[in-house]
Design a protein around this motif. Sequence first.
Motif, PDB file in Angstrom:
ATOM      1  N   ASP A  10      21.170   2.113  23.208  1.00 28.82           N
ATOM      2  CA  ASP A  10      21.414   2.688  24.534  1.00 28.82           C
ATOM      3  C   ASP A  10      22.041   4.078  24.451  1.00 28.82           C
ATOM      4  OD1 ASP A  10      20.580   0.336  25.866  1.00 28.82           O
ATOM      5  OD2 ASP A  10      22.554  -0.558  25.573  1.00 28.82           O
ATOM      6  N   ARG A  18      22.451   5.319  28.372  1.00 29.85           N
ATOM      7  CA  ARG A  18      21.507   5.404  29.479  1.00 29.85           C
ATOM      8  C   ARG A  18      20.804   4.059  29.637  1.00 29.85           C
ATOM      9  NH1 ARG A  18      20.364  10.922  30.615  1.00 29.85           N
ATOM     10  NH2 ARG A  18      21.997  12.092  29.580  1.00 29.85           N
ATOM     11  N   LEU A  19      20.944   3.457  30.818  1.00 28.98           N
ATOM     12  CA  LEU A  19      20.414   2.106  31.043  1.00 28.98           C
ATOM     13  C   LEU A  19      19.371   2.129  32.152  1.00 28.98           C
ATOM     14  CD1 LEU A  19      23.810   0.151  31.089  1.00 28.98           C
ATOM     15  CD2 LEU A  19      22.479   0.891  29.120  1.00 28.98           C
ATOM     16  N   ARG A  20      18.269   1.410  31.907  1.00 30.63           N
ATOM     17  CA  ARG A  20      17.200   1.372  32.922  1.00 30.63           C
ATOM     18  C   ARG A  20      16.749  -0.066  33.233  1.00 30.63           C
ATOM     19  NH1 ARG A  20      15.898   5.429  29.437  1.00 30.63           N
ATOM     20  NH2 ARG A  20      16.021   7.510  30.343  1.00 30.63           N
ATOM     21  N   ASP A  21      17.333  -1.029  32.551  1.00 34.29           N
ATOM     22  CA  ASP A  21      16.825  -2.403  32.673  1.00 34.29           C
ATOM     23  C   ASP A  21      17.648  -3.229  33.667  1.00 34.29           C
ATOM     24  OD1 ASP A  21      19.133  -2.679  31.273  1.00 34.29           O
ATOM     25  OD2 ASP A  21      18.174  -3.223  29.372  1.00 34.29           O
ATOM     26  N   LEU A  24      20.943  -1.892  34.892  1.00 36.42           N
ATOM     27  CA  LEU A  24      20.899  -0.915  35.999  1.00 36.42           C
ATOM     28  C   LEU A  24      20.830  -1.665  37.325  1.00 36.42           C
ATOM     29  CD1 LEU A  24      20.452   1.832  37.408  1.00 36.42           C
ATOM     30  CD2 LEU A  24      18.017   1.607  36.853  1.00 36.42           C
ATOM     31  N   ILE A  56      24.074   7.664  38.782  1.00 41.34           N
ATOM     32  CA  ILE A  56      23.314   6.433  38.984  1.00 41.34           C
ATOM     33  C   ILE A  56      22.252   6.671  40.057  1.00 41.34           C
ATOM     34  CG2 ILE A  56      25.090   5.458  40.553  1.00 41.34           C
ATOM     35  CD1 ILE A  56      24.214   2.668  39.309  1.00 41.34           C
ATOM     36  N   THR A  57      21.013   6.366  39.678  1.00 41.05           N
ATOM     37  CA  THR A  57      19.888   6.462  40.621  1.00 41.05           C
ATOM     38  C   THR A  57      19.099   5.161  40.488  1.00 41.05           C
ATOM     39  OG1 THR A  57      18.341   7.331  38.989  1.00 41.05           O
ATOM     40  CG2 THR A  57      19.694   8.954  40.178  1.00 41.05           C
ATOM     41  N   ASP A  59      16.469   4.865  39.027  1.00 37.62           N
ATOM     42  CA  ASP A  59      15.784   4.882  37.732  1.00 37.62           C
ATOM     43  C   ASP A  59      16.716   4.756  36.537  1.00 37.62           C
ATOM     44  OD1 ASP A  59      13.318   5.328  38.931  1.00 37.62           O
ATOM     45  OD2 ASP A  59      13.703   7.501  39.022  1.00 37.62           O
ATOM     46  N   GLU A  60      17.940   5.230  36.688  1.00 36.28           N
ATOM     47  CA  GLU A  60      18.773   5.323  35.489  1.00 36.28           C
ATOM     48  C   GLU A  60      20.259   5.332  35.819  1.00 36.28           C
ATOM     49  OE1 GLU A  60      18.085   7.772  31.466  1.00 36.28           O
ATOM     50  OE2 GLU A  60      18.881   9.018  33.091  1.00 36.28           O
ATOM     51  N   VAL A  62      23.725   6.441  33.960  1.00 40.79           N
ATOM     52  CA  VAL A  62      24.258   7.183  32.809  1.00 40.79           C
ATOM     53  C   VAL A  62      25.765   6.966  32.755  1.00 40.79           C
ATOM     54  CG1 VAL A  62      24.428   9.403  31.628  1.00 40.79           C
ATOM     55  CG2 VAL A  62      22.443   8.915  33.083  1.00 40.79           C
TER      56      VAL A  62
END
Length: 231
Positions: A10, A18-21, A24, A56-57, A59-60, A62
């Motif tokens: 990560d 950075r996390l997207r799964d 998030l 934080i969005t 999509d991602e 941080v």
Amino acid sequence: MNLLLLTEEDFAADGTARLRDRRLAHALQILRAAEGDTLRVGLLRGRVGTARVLSITADELVLLPALTDEPPPRPGIDLLLALPRPKALRKVLPAIAALGVDTLVLVNAARVEKSYFQSAVLREIDALLAQGLEQARDTRPPRVLLRERFRPFVEDELEGLLRKDLRLVAHPLAQAQLERRAPATLAIGPEGGWVPFELELLAAQGFTAVSLGPRVLRVEVAVPYLLGALR
Ligand code: SAH
């Protein structure tokens, strides 16, 4: 979850994660995290600490983690568990990780159904253990071994693998009560119980049979109850 579990993968070179799964999704929906918030984090098999939300969005996420502390102390318990039916396994794996078991051996036994070894739950072990770690704010999952043959495992492999300070096999009909505490190895049987031959093989490896009294507990209750009683 009480801790976001991070892995080395990560992390970017600048020290951010950075996390997207699903983490998030959890941060968005459950924690309702916003820029500037502080979240509890831990590095798989490493330290725990806090992380500032840089952005934080949808999509991602941080994060800027600071991994400052050791995860909680461990009770010193190894568990030999007759492979439970899939539904029960799904319940006990998070509990086993949350309670800090060091080594878990899922073993066949006379009263384990063969089909359990084909269960889809066996492919979800890591994710189920991660749930328990996140719950307990730990980062160290148990080492897990799956053994389809009871006798060769007990006779040839068990000795060097599972701690020998104290070895107990839980059996409702045993004369002795559970009195001593961890560090220990605990063996818990299948829904149908251990058969005499299995108790003999375990006795030859130093296991004393202990009972928690006449109330026979289902495996998903027996596991956390017995682990608690040992601590
Ligand atoms: N009919 C079986 C019950 C098995 S319960 C029998 O009489 O053996 C599944 C497992 O949970 C058991 O093999 C044992 O390891 C553990 N267990 C459940 N209740 C227990 C109790 N009261 N004392 C000790 N172990 C227990």
